[in-house]
Motif scaffolding. Structure first.
Motif, PDB file in Angstrom:
ATOM      1  N   ALA A 154      13.897-103.044   5.560  1.00  0.00           N
ATOM      2  CA  ALA A 154      13.193-103.423   4.754  1.00  0.00           C
ATOM      3  C   ALA A 154      12.724-102.920   3.395  1.00  0.00           C
ATOM      4  CB  ALA A 154      11.569-103.648   5.379  1.00  0.00           C
ATOM      5  N   ARG A 155      12.567-101.458   3.481  1.00  0.00           N
ATOM      6  CA  ARG A 155      12.320-101.020   2.652  1.00  0.00           C
ATOM      7  C   ARG A 155      14.207-100.722   1.842  1.00  0.00           C
ATOM      8  NH1 ARG A 155       8.596 -97.481   4.468  1.00  0.00           N
ATOM      9  NH2 ARG A 155       9.843 -96.057   4.965  1.00  0.00           N
ATOM     10  N   ARG A 156      15.277-100.675   2.318  1.00  0.00           N
ATOM     11  CA  ARG A 156      16.188-100.700   1.393  1.00  0.00           C
ATOM     12  C   ARG A 156      17.081-101.435   1.452  1.00  0.00           C
ATOM     13  NH1 ARG A 156      19.196 -97.222   7.006  1.00  0.00           N
ATOM     14  NH2 ARG A 156      18.348 -95.425   6.488  1.00  0.00           N
ATOM     15  N   ARG A 157      16.342-102.472   1.900  1.00  0.00           N
ATOM     16  CA  ARG A 157      17.207-104.036   2.061  1.00  0.00           C
ATOM     17  C   ARG A 157      16.360-104.392   0.620  1.00  0.00           C
ATOM     18  NH1 ARG A 157      20.159-108.011   3.999  1.00  0.00           N
ATOM     19  NH2 ARG A 157      21.879-105.551   4.011  1.00  0.00           N
ATOM     20  N   ALA A 158      14.807-104.042   0.360  1.00  0.00           N
ATOM     21  CA  ALA A 158      13.951-104.298  -0.943  1.00  0.00           C
ATOM     22  C   ALA A 158      14.875-103.762  -2.078  1.00  0.00           C
ATOM     23  CB  ALA A 158      12.587-103.986  -0.784  1.00  0.00           C
ATOM     24  N   GLY A 159      15.152-102.443  -2.238  1.00  0.00           N
ATOM     25  CA  GLY A 159      15.188-101.653  -3.322  1.00  0.00           C
ATOM     26  C   GLY A 159      16.807-102.562  -3.851  1.00  0.00           C
ATOM     27  N   GLN A 160      17.922-103.062  -2.947  1.00  0.00           N
ATOM     28  CA  GLN A 160      19.115-103.748  -3.539  1.00  0.00           C
ATOM     29  C   GLN A 160      18.927-105.142  -4.209  1.00  0.00           C
ATOM     30  OE1 GLN A 160      20.855-104.009   0.236  1.00  0.00           O
ATOM     31  NE2 GLN A 160      21.663-101.699   0.152  1.00  0.00           N
ATOM     32  N   THR A 161      17.754-105.658  -3.913  1.00  0.00           N
ATOM     33  CA  THR A 161      17.806-107.245  -4.067  1.00  0.00           C
ATOM     34  C   THR A 161      16.160-106.947  -4.853  1.00  0.00           C
ATOM     35  OG1 THR A 161      16.060-107.729  -2.909  1.00  0.00           O
ATOM     36  CG2 THR A 161      18.403-107.884  -2.164  1.00  0.00           C
ATOM     37  N   SER A 162      16.440-108.387  -5.397  1.00  0.00           N
ATOM     38  CA  SER A 162      14.632-108.057  -6.456  1.00  0.00           C
ATOM     39  C   SER A 162      13.281-109.302  -5.594  1.00  0.00           C
ATOM     40  CB  SER A 162      15.033-109.445  -8.081  1.00  0.00           C
ATOM     41  OG  SER A 162      15.533-110.688  -7.196  1.00  0.00           O
ATOM     42  N   THR A 163      13.884-109.618  -4.208  1.00  0.00           N
ATOM     43  CA  THR A 163      12.380-109.884  -3.647  1.00  0.00           C
ATOM     44  C   THR A 163      11.348-108.345  -3.166  1.00  0.00           C
ATOM     45  OG1 THR A 163      14.514-110.748  -3.164  1.00  0.00           O
ATOM     46  CG2 THR A 163      12.352-111.099  -1.736  1.00  0.00           C
ATOM     47  N   ARG A 164      10.261-108.697  -3.194  1.00  0.00           N
ATOM     48  CA  ARG A 164       9.473-107.930  -2.895  1.00  0.00           C
ATOM     49  C   ARG A 164       8.739-107.728  -1.586  1.00  0.00           C
ATOM     50  NH1 ARG A 164       4.441-110.058  -3.687  1.00  0.00           N
ATOM     51  NH2 ARG A 164       3.392-108.389  -3.447  1.00  0.00           N
ATOM     52  N   LEU A 165       9.210-106.210  -1.397  1.00  0.00           N
ATOM     53  CA  LEU A 165       9.507-105.853   0.191  1.00  0.00           C
ATOM     54  C   LEU A 165       8.431-107.137   0.869  1.00  0.00           C
ATOM     55  CD1 LEU A 165       9.888-103.185   1.808  1.00  0.00           C
ATOM     56  CD2 LEU A 165       7.930-102.672   0.881  1.00  0.00           C
ATOM     57  N   PRO A 166       6.858-107.109   1.170  1.00  0.00           N
ATOM     58  CA  PRO A 166       6.733-107.818   2.086  1.00  0.00           C
ATOM     59  C   PRO A 166       7.131-108.887   2.595  1.00  0.00           C
ATOM     60  CG  PRO A 166       5.098-107.720   0.617  1.00  0.00           C
ATOM     61  CD  PRO A 166       6.441-106.630   0.092  1.00  0.00           C
ATOM     62  N   GLU A 167       7.635-110.393   1.679  1.00  0.00           N
ATOM     63  CA  GLU A 167       8.665-110.902   1.875  1.00  0.00           C
ATOM     64  C   GLU A 167       9.948-110.381   2.485  1.00  0.00           C
ATOM     65  OE1 GLU A 167      10.228-115.011   0.975  1.00  0.00           O
ATOM     66  OE2 GLU A 167       7.946-114.105   1.229  1.00  0.00           O
ATOM     67  N   VAL A 168      10.868-109.491   1.609  1.00  0.00           N
ATOM     68  CA  VAL A 168      12.339-109.202   2.529  1.00  0.00           C
ATOM     69  C   VAL A 168      11.620-108.517   3.984  1.00  0.00           C
ATOM     70  CG1 VAL A 168      14.139-107.134   2.421  1.00  0.00           C
ATOM     71  CG2 VAL A 168      12.896-107.641   0.109  1.00  0.00           C
ATOM     72  N   ALA A 169      10.381-108.120   4.461  1.00  0.00           N
ATOM     73  CA  ALA A 169       9.930-107.206   5.397  1.00  0.00           C
ATOM     74  C   ALA A 169      10.189-109.035   6.368  1.00  0.00           C
ATOM     75  CB  ALA A 169       9.173-106.882   5.642  1.00  0.00           C
ATOM     76  N   THR A 170       9.651-109.906   5.856  1.00  0.00           N
ATOM     77  CA  THR A 170       9.457-111.446   7.045  1.00  0.00           C
ATOM     78  C   THR A 170      10.620-112.151   7.177  1.00  0.00           C
ATOM     79  OG1 THR A 170       6.830-111.637   5.614  1.00  0.00           O
ATOM     80  CG2 THR A 170       8.257-113.944   7.048  1.00  0.00           C
ATOM     81  N   GLN A 171      11.718-111.949   5.871  1.00  0.00           N
ATOM     82  CA  GLN A 171      12.806-112.079   6.454  1.00  0.00           C
ATOM     83  C   GLN A 171      13.460-111.538   6.942  1.00  0.00           C
ATOM     84  OE1 GLN A 171      14.262-112.594   2.162  1.00  0.00           O
ATOM     85  NE2 GLN A 171      13.216-114.059   1.715  1.00  0.00           N
ATOM     86  N   LEU A 172      13.884-110.351   7.089  1.00  0.00           N
ATOM     87  CA  LEU A 172      14.555-109.311   8.112  1.00  0.00           C
ATOM     88  C   LEU A 172      14.023-109.725   9.259  1.00  0.00           C
ATOM     89  CD1 LEU A 172      15.460-106.507   6.608  1.00  0.00           C
ATOM     90  CD2 LEU A 172      16.634-107.429   7.900  1.00  0.00           C
ATOM     91  N   GLY A 173      12.774-110.076   9.495  1.00  0.00           N
ATOM     92  CA  GLY A 173      12.215-109.531  10.787  1.00  0.00           C
ATOM     93  C   GLY A 173      12.668-110.852  11.654  1.00  0.00           C
ATOM     94  N   ARG A 174      12.463-112.163  10.887  1.00  0.00           N
ATOM     95  CA  ARG A 174      12.882-113.568  10.838  1.00  0.00           C
ATOM     96  C   ARG A 174      14.645-112.909  11.412  1.00  0.00           C
ATOM     97  NH1 ARG A 174      11.736-116.895   7.011  1.00  0.00           N
ATOM     98  NH2 ARG A 174       9.358-116.884   7.193  1.00  0.00           N
TER      99      ARG A 174
END
Ligand code: DC
Length: 226
Positions: A154-174
Motif C-alpha cells: 500500500a505504501r509503494r502504491r500510494a507513492g505512485q498515485t495522488s490517492t492517500r495511503l488509507p484509501e489505497v490500503a482499503t482498495q488494495l485489500g479489496r
C-alpha cells in the motif's frame, strides 16, 4: 501447450508488489519484451464502459472483447490503435477490472490474446500478472511469485498515485480479496514458482535474483553467451 512457453519468464503476484518494475528490468537485461497482462483486464473494463455493456453479462462482455483490437507495445496499451495507458489507471477502472476479471468467458478471450502476443515474439517475453505461471504459461521456463506484506504494498502504491495511503490500503485489500478468492484462475503461486518476498529488497536486487533464475534455465542476459 505452447512450445514457445519454454522461454517465457512468468512473474505473478498481488497489486503493488513491484511486478511491472521487475518485469521491465528483467526484460531489458535479457533483450526480451515485457507484457503487462493487467493492462488487458484494465482495457477490457474501459471498453465495457465505453460500449455501455452490462459488466455482469458475461456473454456480452466476451463479445465486446472478441471483436476488439487490443495491443501492447513498449509499455503502452493500445485499444483500436489509441493509447489508453492513462485512461486505464483511474481508480474506477482499477476496481472495475478486478470485478470483470472474475468472468471465465472474458478470461478465455484475454488469455488467448496474451498467448498470441508472446507467440509472435518467439516466446521471448517476460509476462506479468496473476495467473501466468498457473494458467497462461504453465510451461514457462522461469516462474516467480513476488509478494510483500499488504502495508508495504500500500505504501509503494500510494507513492505512485495522488490517492492517500488509507484509501489505497482499503482498495488494495479489496482487490487482493477479489483476485485471490475468485473461482477461475485466482491469484496463487504456481506449485513450481519461486517465491520472492520483496519487502526488504530493492527493485534491482529482485531483478538480479530473477536473472539468476533465468541463467539457471539457460536464459542469459543479452550480450552473454547462452
Ligand atoms: O496488475 P493490475 O493491477 O494492473 O491488474 C488489474 C486487475 O486485472 C487485477 O485486479 C486482476 C486482474 N488481472 C487478472 O485477473 N489476471 C492477470 N493476469 C492480470 C490482471
Amino acid at each position: 501447450m505452447n512450445a514457445a512457453a519454454e522461454l517465457v519468464v512468468a512473474i505473478d503476484g498481488p497489486g503493488g508488489v513491484g511486478k511491472t518494475t521487475v518485469s521491465r528490468g528483467v526484460a531489458r537485461a535479457l533483450g526480451y519484451q515485457s507484457l503487462d497482462t493487467g493492462a488487458f483486464y484494465r482495457a477490457a473494463a474501459l471498453l465495457v464502459r465505453l460500449h455501455r455493456t452490462d459488466p455482469d453479462d458475461e456473454a456480452a462482455v466476451a463479445a465486446v472483447l472478441s471483436g476488439a483490437d487490443l495491443d501492447y507495445r513498449d509499455g503502452v496499451m493500445l485499444v483500436e490503435g489509441v493509447d489508453v495507458s492513462t485512461a486505464i489507471r483511474t481508480e474506477s477502472i482499477t476496481a472495475a477490472s478486478s470485478r470483470l476479471a472474475r468472468l471465465p468467458g472474458l478470461r478465455l478471450v484475454l488469455v488467448e490474446r496474451q498467448r498470441a502476443w508472446v507467440a509472435v515474439r518467439g516466446g521471448r517475453a517476460v509476462v506479468e500478472g496473476r495467473d501466468i505461471g498457473t494458467v497462461v504459461f504453465p510451461g514457462a521456463a522461469v516462474k516467480v511469485y513476488l509478494d510483500a506484506p499488504p502495508d508495504v504494498r500500500a505504501r509503494r502504491r500510494a507513492g505512485q498515485t495522488s490517492t492517500r495511503l488509507p484509501e489505497v490500503a482499503t482498495q488494495l485489500g479489496r482487490r487482493d480479496r477479489l483476485d485471490s478468492t475468485r473461482a477461475t484462475s485466482p491469484l496463487a503461486p504456481a506449485q513450481d514458482a519461486v517465491a520472492i518476498d520483496t519487502h526488504a529488497l530493492t527493485a534491482d536486487q529482485v531483478i538480479a535474483r530473477v536473472l539468476d533464475l533465468c541463467r539457471g534455465r539457460g536464459i542469459e542476459p543479452a550480450g552473454h553467451p547462452a
